[in-house]
Design an enzyme around this catalytic site. Structure first.
Site, PDB file in Angstrom:
ATOM      1  N   SER A  83       0.817  -1.212   0.000  1.00 46.93           N
ATOM      2  CA  SER A  83       0.000   0.000   0.000  1.00 46.93           C
ATOM      3  C   SER A  83       0.852   1.264   0.000  1.00 46.93           C
ATOM      4  O   SER A  83       1.895   1.325   0.659  1.00 46.93           O
ATOM      5  CB  SER A  83      -0.896   0.027   1.246  1.00 46.93           C
ATOM      6  OG  SER A  83      -1.794  -1.047   1.274  1.00 46.93           O
ATOM      7  N   ILE A 109      -7.227   6.520   0.636  1.00 43.70           N
ATOM      8  CA  ILE A 109      -8.441   5.701   0.567  1.00 43.70           C
ATOM      9  C   ILE A 109      -9.162   5.985  -0.743  1.00 43.70           C
ATOM     10  O   ILE A 109      -9.442   7.153  -1.057  1.00 43.70           O
ATOM     11  CB  ILE A 109      -9.370   6.013   1.752  1.00 43.70           C
ATOM     12  CG1 ILE A 109      -8.686   5.648   3.074  1.00 43.70           C
ATOM     13  CG2 ILE A 109     -10.697   5.272   1.617  1.00 43.70           C
ATOM     14  CD1 ILE A 109      -9.452   6.116   4.306  1.00 43.70           C
ATOM     15  N   TYR A 123      -9.348   4.346 -16.757  1.00 41.49           N
ATOM     16  CA  TYR A 123      -9.442   4.891 -15.397  1.00 41.49           C
ATOM     17  C   TYR A 123     -10.892   5.278 -15.069  1.00 41.49           C
ATOM     18  O   TYR A 123     -11.279   5.351 -13.912  1.00 41.49           O
ATOM     19  CB  TYR A 123      -8.506   6.097 -15.250  1.00 41.49           C
ATOM     20  CG  TYR A 123      -8.164   6.426 -13.820  1.00 41.49           C
ATOM     21  CD1 TYR A 123      -7.648   5.449 -12.971  1.00 41.49           C
ATOM     22  CD2 TYR A 123      -8.353   7.702 -13.309  1.00 41.49           C
ATOM     23  CE1 TYR A 123      -7.342   5.746 -11.651  1.00 41.49           C
ATOM     24  CE2 TYR A 123      -8.038   8.016 -11.999  1.00 41.49           C
ATOM     25  CZ  TYR A 123      -7.537   7.024 -11.174  1.00 41.49           C
ATOM     26  OH  TYR A 123      -7.229   7.314  -9.865  1.00 41.49           O
ATOM     27  N   LYS A 125     -11.128  11.744  -8.715  1.00 41.05           N
ATOM     28  CA  LYS A 125      -9.823  12.266  -8.286  1.00 41.05           C
ATOM     29  C   LYS A 125      -9.685  13.752  -8.624  1.00 41.05           C
ATOM     30  O   LYS A 125      -9.007  14.493  -7.898  1.00 41.05           O
ATOM     31  CB  LYS A 125      -8.695  11.464  -8.938  1.00 41.05           C
ATOM     32  CG  LYS A 125      -8.567  10.037  -8.430  1.00 41.05           C
ATOM     33  CD  LYS A 125      -8.150   9.981  -6.967  1.00 41.05           C
ATOM     34  CE  LYS A 125      -7.796   8.551  -6.556  1.00 41.05           C
ATOM     35  NZ  LYS A 125      -7.399   8.468  -5.130  1.00 41.05           N
ATOM     36  N   THR A 140      -0.725  -1.744  -6.336  1.00 38.60           N
ATOM     37  CA  THR A 140      -1.414  -1.811  -5.056  1.00 38.60           C
ATOM     38  C   THR A 140      -2.693  -2.616  -5.223  1.00 38.60           C
ATOM     39  O   THR A 140      -3.144  -2.881  -6.343  1.00 38.60           O
ATOM     40  CB  THR A 140      -1.776  -0.402  -4.563  1.00 38.60           C
ATOM     41  OG1 THR A 140      -2.685   0.197  -5.494  1.00 38.60           O
ATOM     42  CG2 THR A 140      -0.519   0.466  -4.445  1.00 38.60           C
ATOM     43  N   ALA A 193      -5.700  -1.644  -4.573  1.00 39.22           N
ATOM     44  CA  ALA A 193      -6.724  -0.798  -5.189  1.00 39.22           C
ATOM     45  C   ALA A 193      -6.547  -0.738  -6.704  1.00 39.22           C
ATOM     46  O   ALA A 193      -7.520  -0.785  -7.461  1.00 39.22           O
ATOM     47  CB  ALA A 193      -6.668   0.609  -4.602  1.00 39.22           C
TER      48      ALA A 193
END
Length: 260
Positions: A25, A98, A161, A168, A199, A201
Site C-alpha cells: 500500500s 483511501i 481509469y 480524483k 497496489t 486498489a
C-alpha cells in the site's frame, strides 16, 4: 544524505496514516517514511479481513494507536480522532490514502456508471478526506499537513481509469479549497499524484499492467516509482523545509506527467 538514512527531522511529530491494506500500500510507504524521520504513528485498517495484513505492519512500526476505520461509519471516524485527542492531545500529519468504487462502475466507461456507484466512489474516495480534515483541524493548533492520494487521470484522460478520473479531479479541487480555508491555521494541504503502482486498489483497473509498462517506457527517469518514493515526498512536505508550500498537486512519477 541518502534516503536510506534520513535525518529524524520529524522527531516527535504525530502522524495519522489511513488506508493501509498490506505491505504494498502507498499508505504503508508513507508510514515507513514518517517513522524513519522520527514521527510517531497512528494507523487504521478498514475491516477485520484487512486487520490480519495491517496489524503486523503496525506492530513493526511501533504504532501506539491502531484502530478500525471504515469511512462510511461516522462513529469509527470520530473514534479515531477521539483516541488521538486522548492519547496524544494533538496531531501534526494526516495521510488519506483511501479510494473505492463498485467494480461494475469502475470497469465500465463513465457513460455506463450508475448514479449510486458514482456517489459511493465520491463519498469514500473524496468527501471522506473533507470529513477527516474537519476532525483533524482542531487537533492541529500549531499547524500541520494533510495529504490525499490522487492520480494523473484526474487532469488528463487515462484509458480505463473511467469514473475515478472525475472523482480524483474533485479530490484535487478539495485539496486546493481546504488549503485556502485552513491556511490561516497554519495547516498545509497537498494532493500527491504517484505514478502507477502495484497496489490492491489498482488491481481493480482494467489493463493495469499495460498502464505500468507504458509509464515505465515514458518516464524520463526510465523507471517506475515505488511506495517509499511517495512516502518520502510526503515526509519532506511535512517538514519545515516545505513550510511555504500548500495547495499543490505534486507528481511522484519519474516525470511521466511532463510527457506529451
Amino acid at each position: 544524505m541518502s534516503p536510506e538514512h534520513p535525518r529524524p527531522i520529524l522527531q516527535g511529530a504525530k502522524a495519522l496514516i489511513t488506508g493501509m491494506a498490506n505491505e504494498h500500500s502507498i499508505a504503508y510507504g508513507c508510514a515507513r517514511a514518517f517513522a524513519e524521520v522520527g514521527a510517531e504513528l497512528a494507523i487504521t485498517y478498514a475491516d477485520d479481513k484487512t486487520r490480519g495484513y495491517v496489524e503486523p505492519l503496525a506492530q513493526a512500526l511501533k504504532a501506539p494507536i491502531f484502530l478500525p476505520l471504515n469511512v462510511t461509519r461516522p462513529d469509527e471516524l470520530e473514534a479515531v480522532f477521539e483516541a488521538i485527542r486522548q492519547q496524544w492531545g494533538s496531531l501534526d500529519i494526516l495521510v488519506h490514502s483511501i479510494a473505492w468504487a463498485p467494480k461494475q462502475d469502475l470497469q465500465g466507461g463513465l457513460l455506463d456508471s450508475s448514479a449510486e456507484g458514482f456517489g459511493q466512489a465520491m463519498d469514500i474516495s473524496c468527501h471522506s478526506f473533507v470529513r477527516m480534515a474537519r476532525l483533524a483541524a482542531p487537533l492541529m493548533s500549531h499547524g500541520g499537513s494533510l495529504f490525499a492520494m490522487s492520480y494523473y487521470g484526474a487532469s488528463k484522460v487515462v484509458p480505463n481509469y473511467n469514473l475515478m478520473g472525475p472523482v480524483k479531479a474533485a479530490l484535487e479541487a478539495c485539496c486546493r479549497y481546504l488549503a485556502y480555508e485552513l491556511g490561516p491555521k497554519g495547516i498545509r494541504v497537498h494532493a500527491i499524484s504517484p505514478g502507477p503502482l502495484k497496489t490492491r486498489a489498482a488491481s481493480g483497473l482494467k489493463d493495469f499492467d499495460l498502464m505500468l509498462n507504458q509509464a515505465a517506457q515514458r518516464a524520463p527517469l526510465g523507471e517506475l516509482v515505488d511506495i517509499m518514493d511517495v512516502g518520502f515526498t510526503c515526509a519532506y512536505l511535512a517538514t519545515p523545509y516545505a513550510r511555504r508550500l500548500s495547495g499543490e498537486t505534486l507528481y511522484v512519477d519519474g516525470g511521466v506527467n511532463i510527457m506529451a
